[in-house]
Design an enzyme around this catalytic site. Structure first.
Site, PDB file in Angstrom:
ATOM      1  N   VAL A  58       4.617  26.349 -80.566  1.00  0.00           N
ATOM      2  CA  VAL A  58       5.138  25.001 -80.816  1.00  0.00           C
ATOM      3  C   VAL A  58       6.367  24.798 -79.945  1.00  0.00           C
ATOM      4  CG1 VAL A  58       4.224  24.892 -83.163  1.00  0.00           C
ATOM      5  CG2 VAL A  58       6.533  25.746 -82.792  1.00  0.00           C
ATOM      6  N   CYS A  59       6.732  23.532 -79.750  1.00  0.00           N
ATOM      7  CA  CYS A  59       7.860  23.206 -78.886  1.00  0.00           C
ATOM      8  C   CYS A  59       9.136  23.865 -79.388  1.00  0.00           C
ATOM      9  CB  CYS A  59       8.031  21.689 -78.791  1.00  0.00           C
ATOM     10  SG  CYS A  59       6.756  20.971 -77.744  1.00  0.00           S
ATOM     11  N   PRO A  60       9.925  24.346 -78.443  1.00  0.00           N
ATOM     12  CA  PRO A  60       9.905  24.086 -77.001  1.00  0.00           C
ATOM     13  C   PRO A  60       9.120  25.112 -76.176  1.00  0.00           C
ATOM     14  CG  PRO A  60      11.926  25.226 -77.497  1.00  0.00           C
ATOM     15  CD  PRO A  60      11.181  25.046 -78.829  1.00  0.00           C
TER      16      PRO A  60
END
Length: 70
Positions: free
Chosen positions: A9-11
Site C-alpha cells: 500500500v502507499c507509499p
C-alpha cells in the site's frame, strides 16, 4: 520491464516505481501492476510530476496496470 507491487500500500508502490524508473534508460517503458487501486492514481501523479509519460492505465478486477515511458 515489469514491476509487481501487489500486496503493498502507499507509499510503497510509488517508491518502488521510482526505484524501477531510476534503473531504466530514457525512452524505455515500465509496466507496473498491483492490487491496491488507490496506488494507480498516486503513481500516475508521481510519473507526470517527474516528467515521464503515462502510456496507458487499466483497472482490472484484481487491481491495476499502468504503462510508463521514461
Amino acid at each position: 520491464m515489469e514491476l509487481d507491487v501487489s500486496g503493498t500500500v502507499c507509499p510503497i508502490p510509488v517508491l518502488k516505481t521510482k526505484k524501477a524508473l531510476d534503473s531504466i534508460d530514457d525512452g524505455e517503458e515500465l509496466t507496473v501492476i498491483g492490487n491496491y487501486k488507490p496506488a494507480l492514481e498516486n503513481i500516475a501523479r508521481f510519473v507526470e510530476e517527474h516528467g515521464h509519460t503515462v502510456v496507458s492505465t487499466e483497472e482490472t478486477e484484481k487491481g491495476f496496470k499502468i504503462v510508463i515511458k521514461k
